[in-house]
Design a protein around this motif. Structure first.
Motif, PDB file in Angstrom:
ATOM      1  N   VAL A 169       0.840  -1.200   0.000  1.00 31.59           N
ATOM      2  CA  VAL A 169       0.000   0.000   0.000  1.00 31.59           C
ATOM      3  C   VAL A 169       0.877   1.252   0.000  1.00 31.59           C
ATOM      4  N   ALA A 170       1.961   1.216   0.776  1.00 31.85           N
ATOM      5  CA  ALA A 170       2.821   2.393   0.918  1.00 31.85           C
ATOM      6  C   ALA A 170       3.638   2.667  -0.348  1.00 31.85           C
ATOM      7  N   LEU A 171       4.012   1.627  -1.066  1.00 37.32           N
ATOM      8  CA  LEU A 171       4.968   1.786  -2.164  1.00 37.32           C
ATOM      9  C   LEU A 171       4.526   2.765  -3.270  1.00 37.32           C
ATOM     10  N   PRO A 172       3.310   2.620  -3.818  1.00 34.40           N
ATOM     11  CA  PRO A 172       2.929   3.572  -4.883  1.00 34.40           C
ATOM     12  C   PRO A 172       2.871   5.010  -4.375  1.00 34.40           C
ATOM     13  N   LEU A 173       2.426   5.179  -3.117  1.00 36.98           N
ATOM     14  CA  LEU A 173       2.377   6.528  -2.548  1.00 36.98           C
ATOM     15  C   LEU A 173       3.782   7.052  -2.286  1.00 36.98           C
ATOM     16  N   PHE A 174       4.692   6.174  -1.956  1.00 33.89           N
ATOM     17  CA  PHE A 174       6.112   6.540  -1.784  1.00 33.89           C
ATOM     18  C   PHE A 174       6.618   7.155  -3.089  1.00 33.89           C
ATOM     19  N   CYS A 175       6.292   6.503  -4.203  1.00 42.05           N
ATOM     20  CA  CYS A 175       6.730   7.005  -5.517  1.00 42.05           C
ATOM     21  C   CYS A 175       6.138   8.392  -5.782  1.00 42.05           C
ATOM     22  N   ILE A 176       4.837   8.536  -5.524  1.00 47.19           N
ATOM     23  CA  ILE A 176       4.171   9.825  -5.781  1.00 47.19           C
ATOM     24  C   ILE A 176       4.744  10.901  -4.851  1.00 47.19           C
ATOM     25  N   GLY A 177       4.956  10.550  -3.589  1.00 52.62           N
ATOM     26  CA  GLY A 177       5.527  11.510  -2.650  1.00 52.62           C
ATOM     27  C   GLY A 177       6.910  11.954  -3.080  1.00 52.62           C
ATOM     28  N   SER A 178       7.678  11.027  -3.591  1.00 56.17           N
ATOM     29  CA  SER A 178       9.027  11.355  -4.049  1.00 56.17           C
ATOM     30  C   SER A 178       8.968  12.332  -5.226  1.00 56.17           C
ATOM     31  N   LEU A 179       8.008  12.101  -6.132  1.00 54.34           N
ATOM     32  CA  LEU A 179       7.844  13.038  -7.246  1.00 54.34           C
ATOM     33  C   LEU A 179       7.453  14.428  -6.731  1.00 54.34           C
ATOM     34  N   LEU A 180       6.491  14.471  -5.807  1.00 49.42           N
ATOM     35  CA  LEU A 180       6.061  15.763  -5.259  1.00 49.42           C
ATOM     36  C   LEU A 180       7.233  16.470  -4.576  1.00 49.42           C
ATOM     37  N   GLY A 181       8.067  15.704  -3.904  1.00 53.60           N
ATOM     38  CA  GLY A 181       9.231  16.289  -3.241  1.00 53.60           C
ATOM     39  C   GLY A 181      10.186  16.939  -4.233  1.00 53.60           C
ATOM     40  N   THR A 182      10.346  16.315  -5.395  1.00 55.79           N
ATOM     41  CA  THR A 182      11.241  16.915  -6.399  1.00 55.79           C
ATOM     42  C   THR A 182      10.688  18.252  -6.898  1.00 55.79           C
ATOM     43  N   LEU A 183       9.357  18.365  -6.950  1.00 53.27           N
ATOM     44  CA  LEU A 183       8.748  19.592  -7.465  1.00 53.27           C
ATOM     45  C   LEU A 183       8.937  20.762  -6.511  1.00 53.27           C
ATOM     46  N   HIS A 184       9.067  20.457  -5.217  1.00 54.80           N
ATOM     47  CA  HIS A 184       9.181  21.516  -4.210  1.00 54.80           C
ATOM     48  C   HIS A 184      10.592  21.636  -3.640  1.00 54.80           C
ATOM     49  N   LEU A 185      11.505  20.849  -4.133  1.00 54.36           N
ATOM     50  CA  LEU A 185      12.835  20.748  -3.504  1.00 54.36           C
ATOM     51  C   LEU A 185      13.561  22.089  -3.457  1.00 54.36           C
TER      52      LEU A 185
END
Lengths: 58, 377
Positions: free
Chosen positions: B148-164
């Motif tokens: 359950v966590a894995l796909p959200l981990f991927c999305i969170g990582s993408l969001l983090g790159t956008l705000h880094l």
């Protein structure tokens, strides 16, 4: 439901990811780098978790 | 994490026949990657399989040993992590200092967002009991929370790159790297000092590293050094996960070219290239498959029912996955890219990451019962 189902779904997700990616873009084996980066003389070009090139000062 | 002997832990590694069809599929995947993309990329998939086999086969990881140290003052796993990092440092820091332009270490910028990100990552990591590598390995071995966590981990990582860039703009130092002979000596001294503190805090009768952990530490170190030599960069996890989500977003029409992160030449090239040519993607895939492989060979492991958890636990797992991805981008990596590879390649941010994430882990362990992940104490 057993852990077998969960593991199967995880592996299916991996297979699906690769299949979708291959449908969009194909790697070029004739463009492949040397087997080992060390000693190849080529600068590293891979993406990494660390400080990205976009961040000033990195 | 069950405490078994080295012999019993290694037994599944020697068992034959159970997962033969799966093994053939995995070998076919390695052969296909080599043929389609090149020998280096096939080798990276093999290294990823090795990471998965070692982590799941020897029941080793990052979140579990930290939990054992915090809750039971059992230092074995943390000491094994420090040992493994020291072994990698012994090879990596001299290699990076030898003037070889083909290699790069794990570098991060110590700053407010980095420290906060590491703290939050440590908290979320203990809620789902899995860090970057742990989430991959746990998903491959049939853990529903990790899946359950894995796909959200991927999305969170993408969001983090956008705000880094915004987060890093709050204040960050340039990367500080301990290099050369002095850097290696300081790194080893810091590792020894940390081990001494861990031993001093340990419960009586626990001041040792179990045999299977020693084996795991040595094997992981060998694989991590090989990762550096083959890929030219250290072992990492988070980048690949963010890349998968970025590719997915691009596929459905999201324009990432306005993002400073994805507009950077290296990242733009990765976005347009196959994941079969991305090092962290290949080792991530290998870890999932390696963990599944070893679980298939472990009698009864996959026949256990999925844990029955309340709804709020599943919501917590999903949100924690999102937080893990986002925070690890701000922190310039997870336990692997920042803590393990960061310290092993002399980056000071690895040490700061360790302190902040460990503090966050204390909070995460207090939160677990509230989310229904385990009985309240």
């Amino acid at each position: 439901m057993t852990r077998r189902t969960i593991a199967a779904v995880a592996c299916a997700m991996v297979a699906g990811l690769i299949a979708l990616d291959l449908a969009a873009v194909r790697p070029n084996p004739y463009d492949a780098p040397a087997l080992l980066a060390l000693g190849s003389g080529a600068a590293p070009v891979g993406g990494f978790c660390g400080a990205p090139a976009s961040v000033p000062g990195s | 994490m069950a405490d078994t002997t080295l012999a019993s832990a290694a037994q599944p590694l020697a068992r034959r026949g159970v997962g033969l069809p799966f093994a053939l599929l995995v070998l076919a995947a390695v052969a296909a990657t080599t043929t389609l993309a090149g020998a280096r990329f096939g080798l990276m998939l093999v290294l990823g399989l090795g990471f998965g086999l070692v982590l799941e086969g020897l029941r080793f990881g990052f979140a579990g040993p930290w939990r054992a140290m915090i809750l039971r003052r059992d230092p074995g796993g943390v000491l094994a992590q420090l040992l493994s990092i020291a072994l990698v440092a012994l090879a990596a820091i001299p290699l990076l200092g030898s003037g070889a332009d083909e290699l790069v270490g794990s570098q991060g910028r110590i700053g407010w967002a980095m420290i906060g990100g590491a703290f939050v990552f440590g908290t979320a990591m203990q809620v789902v009991l899995g860090c970057g590598s742990g989430t991959l390995v746990n998903a491959g071995s049939g853990n529903a929370v990790a899946l359950v966590a894995l796909p959200l981990f991927c999305i969170g990582s993408l969001l983090g790159t956008l705000h880094l860039d915004w987060w890093t703009g709050l204040g960050a130092l340039p990367p500080i790297v301990l290099s050369g002979g002095t850097g290696l000596a300081v790194t080893l001294a810091l590792l020894a000092g940390t081990a001494a503190i861990v031993l001093a805090r340990a419960a009586p009768g626990t001041r040792r590293i179990p045999g299977r952990y020693v084996l795991a530490a040595v094997l992981l170190a060998a694989l991590a050094i090989a990762n550096l030599v083959v890929a030219g960069q250290p072992w990492g996890v988070v980048y690949g996960l963010g890349l998968w989500a970025a590719k997915g977003a691009s596929a459905v029409g999201v324009d990432l070219s306005a993002s400073a992160f994805w507009a950077a030449p290296i990242n733009a090239e990765r976005l347009g290239a196959s994941i079969l040519t991305d090092y962290t993607s290949l080792t991530n895939i290998g870890m999932i498959l390696g963990a599944a492989w070893i679980s298939l060979r472990r009698p009864g492991a996959l026949d256990q029912p999925v844990a029955r958890l309340p709804a709020r636990a599943w919501v917590a797992a999903a949100l924690s996955g999102l937080v893990l991805g986002y925070s690890s981008r701000l922190a310039f990596g997870c336990n692997v890219g920042a803590f393990y590879s960061g310290i092993a390649t002399g980056s000071l941010h690895g040490w700061v990451w360790f302190a902040a994430a460990f503090a966050g882990s204390v909070l995460g362990l207090r939160l677990r019962p509230w989310f229904g992940m385990e009985p309240r104490q």
